[in-house]
Write a protein that holds these residues in place. Structure first.
Motif, mmCIF file in Angstrom:
data_model
loop_
_atom_site.group_PDB
_atom_site.id
_atom_site.type_symbol
_atom_site.label_atom_id
_atom_site.label_comp_id
_atom_site.label_asym_id
_atom_site.label_seq_id
_atom_site.Cartn_x
_atom_site.Cartn_y
_atom_site.Cartn_z
ATOM 1 N N VAL A 141 32.336 47.697 26.772
ATOM 2 C CA VAL A 141 31.912 49.035 27.198
ATOM 3 C C VAL A 141 31.432 49.804 25.965
ATOM 4 O O VAL A 141 32.136 49.845 24.955
ATOM 5 C CB VAL A 141 33.095 49.788 27.860
ATOM 6 C CG1 VAL A 141 32.712 51.228 28.164
ATOM 7 C CG2 VAL A 141 33.533 49.078 29.136
ATOM 8 N N PRO A 142 30.265 50.426 25.998
ATOM 9 C CA PRO A 142 29.788 51.180 24.831
ATOM 10 C C PRO A 142 30.754 52.310 24.469
ATOM 11 O O PRO A 142 31.054 53.163 25.306
ATOM 12 C CB PRO A 142 28.441 51.743 25.294
ATOM 13 C CG PRO A 142 28.029 50.883 26.445
ATOM 14 C CD PRO A 142 29.294 50.459 27.119
ATOM 15 N N ASP A 201 30.270 56.062 25.146
ATOM 16 C CA ASP A 201 30.598 56.678 26.433
ATOM 17 C C ASP A 201 32.084 57.041 26.539
ATOM 18 O O ASP A 201 32.569 57.345 27.631
ATOM 19 C CB ASP A 201 30.243 55.724 27.584
ATOM 20 C CG ASP A 201 28.756 55.430 27.678
ATOM 21 O OD1 ASP A 201 27.971 56.269 27.202
ATOM 22 O OD2 ASP A 201 28.389 54.366 28.211
ATOM 23 N N TYR A 214 29.681 53.736 37.182
ATOM 24 C CA TYR A 214 29.443 53.387 35.776
ATOM 25 C C TYR A 214 29.705 51.898 35.543
ATOM 26 O O TYR A 214 28.873 51.188 34.942
ATOM 27 C CB TYR A 214 30.339 54.247 34.889
ATOM 28 C CG TYR A 214 30.308 53.899 33.424
ATOM 29 C CD1 TYR A 214 29.231 54.290 32.625
ATOM 30 C CD2 TYR A 214 31.345 53.194 32.839
ATOM 31 C CE1 TYR A 214 29.198 53.970 31.272
ATOM 32 C CE2 TYR A 214 31.319 52.868 31.490
ATOM 33 C CZ TYR A 214 30.249 53.257 30.711
ATOM 34 O OH TYR A 214 30.214 52.937 29.373
ATOM 35 N N LEU A 215 30.850 51.406 36.032
ATOM 36 C CA LEU A 215 31.195 49.993 35.849
ATOM 37 C C LEU A 215 30.286 49.089 36.671
ATOM 38 O O LEU A 215 29.938 47.976 36.236
ATOM 39 C CB LEU A 215 32.663 49.755 36.214
ATOM 40 C CG LEU A 215 33.699 49.803 35.071
ATOM 41 C CD1 LEU A 215 33.423 48.691 34.059
ATOM 42 C CD2 LEU A 215 33.698 51.143 34.371
ATOM 43 N N ASN A 256 27.131 49.547 37.313
ATOM 44 C CA ASN A 256 25.899 49.411 36.549
ATOM 45 C C ASN A 256 26.087 48.494 35.340
ATOM 46 O O ASN A 256 25.242 47.647 35.035
ATOM 47 C CB ASN A 256 25.426 50.793 36.096
ATOM 48 C CG ASN A 256 24.135 50.725 35.286
ATOM 49 O OD1 ASN A 256 23.112 50.275 35.771
ATOM 50 N ND2 ASN A 256 24.199 51.184 34.043
ATOM 51 N N LEU A 257 27.233 48.641 34.664
ATOM 52 C CA LEU A 257 27.497 47.858 33.460
ATOM 53 C C LEU A 257 27.650 46.373 33.793
ATOM 54 O O LEU A 257 27.107 45.501 33.095
ATOM 55 C CB LEU A 257 28.757 48.393 32.779
ATOM 56 C CG LEU A 257 28.915 48.145 31.279
ATOM 57 C CD1 LEU A 257 27.690 48.615 30.505
ATOM 58 C CD2 LEU A 257 30.157 48.867 30.768
ATOM 59 N N GLN A 288 24.356 44.842 34.449
ATOM 60 C CA GLN A 288 23.680 44.547 33.185
ATOM 61 C C GLN A 288 24.227 43.269 32.554
ATOM 62 O O GLN A 288 23.468 42.442 32.039
ATOM 63 C CB GLN A 288 23.859 45.714 32.207
ATOM 64 C CG GLN A 288 23.147 46.995 32.600
ATOM 65 C CD GLN A 288 23.433 48.112 31.604
ATOM 66 O OE1 GLN A 288 23.638 47.878 30.416
ATOM 67 N NE2 GLN A 288 23.447 49.338 32.090
ATOM 68 N N LYS A 289 25.556 43.104 32.601
ATOM 69 C CA LYS A 289 26.185 41.920 32.009
ATOM 70 C C LYS A 289 25.801 40.649 32.774
ATOM 71 O O LYS A 289 25.737 39.563 32.192
ATOM 72 C CB LYS A 289 27.713 42.072 31.998
ATOM 73 C CG LYS A 289 28.236 43.308 31.289
ATOM 74 C CD LYS A 289 28.159 43.193 29.800
ATOM 75 C CE LYS A 289 28.795 44.413 29.126
ATOM 76 N NZ LYS A 289 28.711 44.350 27.656
ATOM 77 N N LEU A 321 33.875 41.957 30.626
ATOM 78 C CA LEU A 321 33.020 42.287 31.770
ATOM 79 C C LEU A 321 31.991 41.190 32.015
ATOM 80 O O LEU A 321 31.686 40.863 33.171
ATOM 81 C CB LEU A 321 32.331 43.633 31.556
ATOM 82 C CG LEU A 321 33.236 44.869 31.577
ATOM 83 C CD1 LEU A 321 32.399 46.140 31.431
ATOM 84 C CD2 LEU A 321 34.078 44.935 32.844
ATOM 85 N N SER A 322 31.450 40.605 30.952
ATOM 86 C CA SER A 322 30.520 39.490 31.116
ATOM 87 C C SER A 322 31.221 38.293 31.739
ATOM 88 O O SER A 322 30.660 37.584 32.579
ATOM 89 C CB SER A 322 29.911 39.094 29.771
ATOM 90 O OG SER A 322 29.120 40.136 29.231
#
Length: 413
Positions: A170-171, A174, A205-206, A208-209, A212-213, A222-223
């Motif tokens: 997670v960035p 944020d 938020y998660l 979307n993340l 992306q992963k 998360l990946s």
């Protein structure tokens, strides 16, 4: 100095005490006096909660050890008898996906297997060096900044936020968003509507993340979960909800243990000196477990419901009855921890239940232990003159969330 020297262990009035039970203002780090009295006199008894329901309260260490792993004791929050923490939790239960936090075997076993890998001891131990760098960098920043400072803001919150951000992928840019969101979700004083709104924002938020992963996987949790979704081992909704749960649990509880643990050690300078002067990793690890035992910061209890009649001692818990396990009171059980009101970092404390017990015990306990070992083994040696910059009676303690802590911890050096 013992926080419990003048702490009363009496005060239960009426047939059904209201739970959570209030702490004694003069002993803010000790379990509630009524809970300690119940443990010693009536260790399995009914209490009343916010909605008028009357679940059983279990306060003895041995009884919790017997019941928490029992397959008749369920984590199913869709059962009508489940003793919800607050109105928000009750309102969202029917809308929540089935996760490790609200299912039993075999579904719980399947879900736990999908997320357990990143949190096993061997993989977490590889985090020690990056966690050490995070801790050292934050101490450098604190020493270069204002003195006095708020340890919670300057150090205790950023440490686990940076760690969980790195672990999950997670960035950290944020972090203000997820720190604020996590705090509101866990705050019992927030309206159900507001909590649902914030939960939705975190989930989006998660969502979307993880999307992306899925498209561009990296070396993070998360990946890894995105890969399990693609492999059909879990659904996208399950991955999103587990990501939210990890993000919340991964920093809120550890931040509290850093700040409240520091307060407890500053209140016990002899124990702080022992910790500061040791270079034995095993001694530091033992100190962490003793502080976990002593504080047991989950203040709303572990909530369960009986799926069948259960006879324990002279009590019969009926099918459909709610059950609350008060971890702090059990961790001060004198039958297991002699002089339990005394913080003693040399005490063999590993059998504490600060992380719960049984199949539902805390997924992130290995990560929490590692973070606290690095923090407790570094902070007090690098700032040997660290002291509380306020009287303990002037501190504002947080009674609103799932965990018990302080709103700020002013320190100087």
């Amino acid at each position: 100095m013992s926080d419990a020297l003048s702490c009363p262990v009496t005060g239960a009035t009426g047939p059904l005490p209201e739970y959570p039970l209030p702490r004694a203002a003069e002993c803010p780090l000790a379990p509630a006096p009524v809970a300690q009295q119940l443990r010693d006199e009536k260790p399995i008894t009914k209490v009343r909660i916010w909605n008028g329901a009357t679940p059983w309260l279990v306060t003895r260490h041995a009884d919790q050890r017997a019941l928490l792993p029992d397959s008749r004791v369920s984590d199913d929050d869709l059962d009508p008898g489940f003793p919800y923490v607050n109105a928000h939790r009750a309102s969202i239960a029917p809308l929540s996906p089935r996760l490790i936090t609200n299912t039993d075997a075999p579904e719980h076993t399947r879900l736990r297997r999908t997320v357990n890998g990143p949190f096993v001891v061997k993989r977490i131990e590889k985090m020690r060096e990056p966690v050490q760098k995070i801790v050292d960098d934050l101490i450098d920043q604190m020493l270069a900044g204002p003195n006095p400072a708020d340890l919670l803001e300057a150090f205790a919150l950023p440490v686990p936020s940076l760690v969980i951000a790195e672990l999950l992928g997670v960035p950290y840019t944020d972090h203000d968003f997820f720190q604020r969101g996590s705090s509101l979700v866990l705050d019992s004083s927030v309206s159900a509507e507001e909590a649902r709104r914030v939960s939705g924002e975190l989930a989006a938020y998660l969502d979307n993340l993880i999307t992306q992963k899925t498209a561009a996987p990296q070396d993070d949790v998360l990946s890894e979960m995105a890969g399990r979704v693609q492999a059909g081992e879990m659904t996208h909704a399950e991955a999103v909800s587990m990501g939210v749960a990890m993000l919340i649990a991964g920093h809120e509880t550890t931040a509290t243990m850093i700040s409240l643990g520091t307060l407890a050690l500053l209140q016990h300078p002899d124990q702080l000196a022992l910790l500061r002067e040791t270079d034995d990793p095993k001694a530091v690890a033992n100190a962490v477990d003793e502080v976990l035992r002593y504080l047991s910061i989950v203040q709303t209890g572990v909530r369960r419901v009986a799926k069948d009649d259960i006879e324990i001692g002279d009590v019969v818990i009926r099918k459909g009855d709610g059950i609350i396990f008060d971890l702090h009171t059990a961790n001060w059980d004198p039958e297991v921890f002699p002089e339990a009101d005394r913080l003693d970092i040399t005490r063999p404390a590993r059998i504490h239940q600060a992380f719960g017990y049984g199949p539902h015990q805390c997924l992130g306990q290995n990560l929490a232990r590692l973070e606290l070992q690095v923090v407790y083994g570094t902070l007090y040696r690098r700032i040997p003159t660290l002291r509380l910059d306020a009287a303990i009676e002037d501190l504002e303690f947080d009674h609103t969330g799932t965990t018990y802590g302080v709103h700020s911890l002013p320190v100087a050096w």
